[in-house]
Design a protein around this motif. Sequence first.
Motif, mmCIF file in Angstrom:
data_model
loop_
_atom_site.group_PDB
_atom_site.id
_atom_site.type_symbol
_atom_site.label_atom_id
_atom_site.label_comp_id
_atom_site.label_asym_id
_atom_site.label_seq_id
_atom_site.Cartn_x
_atom_site.Cartn_y
_atom_site.Cartn_z
ATOM 1 N N THR A 1 3.677 -1.923 11.990
ATOM 2 C CA THR A 1 2.333 -2.026 11.421
ATOM 3 C C THR A 1 1.491 -0.787 11.700
ATOM 4 O O THR A 1 0.469 -0.586 11.066
ATOM 5 N N ARG B 1 4.492 3.584 -6.636
ATOM 6 C CA ARG B 1 5.761 2.849 -6.614
ATOM 7 C C ARG B 1 6.669 3.383 -7.716
ATOM 8 O O ARG B 1 6.422 3.200 -8.907
ATOM 9 N N GLU C 1 10.294 -2.680 0.571
ATOM 10 C CA GLU C 1 9.944 -2.524 1.988
ATOM 11 C C GLU C 1 9.150 -1.235 2.207
ATOM 12 O O GLU C 1 8.201 -1.206 3.007
ATOM 13 N N THR D 1 5.472 -1.671 1.168
ATOM 14 C CA THR D 1 4.760 -2.449 2.190
ATOM 15 C C THR D 1 4.438 -1.586 3.404
ATOM 16 O O THR D 1 3.313 -1.605 3.929
ATOM 17 N N GLN E 1 1.641 0.923 2.693
ATOM 18 C CA GLN E 1 0.322 0.295 2.746
ATOM 19 C C GLN E 1 -0.140 0.144 4.202
ATOM 20 O O GLN E 1 -1.312 0.382 4.532
ATOM 21 N N GLN E 2 0.793 -0.193 5.081
ATOM 22 C CA GLN E 2 0.465 -0.350 6.500
ATOM 23 C C GLN E 2 0.158 0.997 7.143
ATOM 24 O O GLN E 2 -0.793 1.123 7.932
ATOM 25 N N THR F 1 -2.295 0.787 -4.825
ATOM 26 C CA THR F 1 -0.889 0.882 -5.207
ATOM 27 C C THR F 1 -0.771 0.868 -6.722
ATOM 28 O O THR F 1 -1.318 -0.025 -7.381
#
Length: 284
Positions: free
Chosen positions: A2, A156, A163, A166, A169-170, A181
């Motif tokens: 994270t 993207r 994965e 995600t 974004q973290q 995104t």
Amino acid sequence: MTGVPEVVGVVGGGRMGAGIAHAFLLAGASVTVLERDADAAAHALESLGTAIDTSIARGTTTEPREALLARATSTDSAEALAGAMLVVEAVPEDLALKTGMLERVERVVGADAWLASNTSSLSIALLAEPLQRPERLCGLHFFNPVPSSTLVEIVRGPRSAPELITLAQQWTAAIGKTPVTVNDSPGFASSRLGVAVALEAIRMLEEGVASAEDIDTAMVLGYRFPVGPLRLTDMVGLDVRLGIADYLHGTLGDRFAPPKLLRTMVADGRLGRKSGEGFFVWND
């Protein structure tokens, strides 16, 4: 994961690359900047040191300068990125240059490492095409100047691993920025809209509708733009704007055709802030 990756590589130590390295460094990562030669690598580390000093002076970080610099290195050897968990490519907006650097990096990083391109308009699908594992590449489009900009556009690609998106974004949140995104499309969202406004502003100036100052003031006061489209074009670089406009013209049609004024100014070397003169005169 994270937070930020423990080890981050940045390819290209110019204004954008140094800013990206600085953002990850302040968030706790160890950062290695890859440059074309030893002199450029030394200059990149110097720029990073200056950015660190500014952050300390402004209270952006409370970490001691020595501790931050201890986690920062620069190099002209791609092999130095072997231990990176994320490598962000931030070289100039040229497809062949970017794909060549991404291929070079992919050959040395581990199988579990992720790759990202700081492209502002080029197709992630095209950038990923030469890679052995195209699924580990996405776009991480930072904005200039990186330290004060709060947006990162995550792109993207058609083969980007879910994965990775995600994680991106973290990572973006962990360095204190807001992610948006978007799917892989010419100009994505930000460049497509931003260039459209900028090109129309240049056409208005070319046609004598109003002065550069008044065009910008209209957008700042009337539409709450933080900075006018012509001043922003100076900050981005007129040559960079022209390159993106040419690409969008070729992919999206005549509405992105660059005005003659833009081509003339680039040919004359009036590139904006970095040359000292564009639509405005810059003394810094």
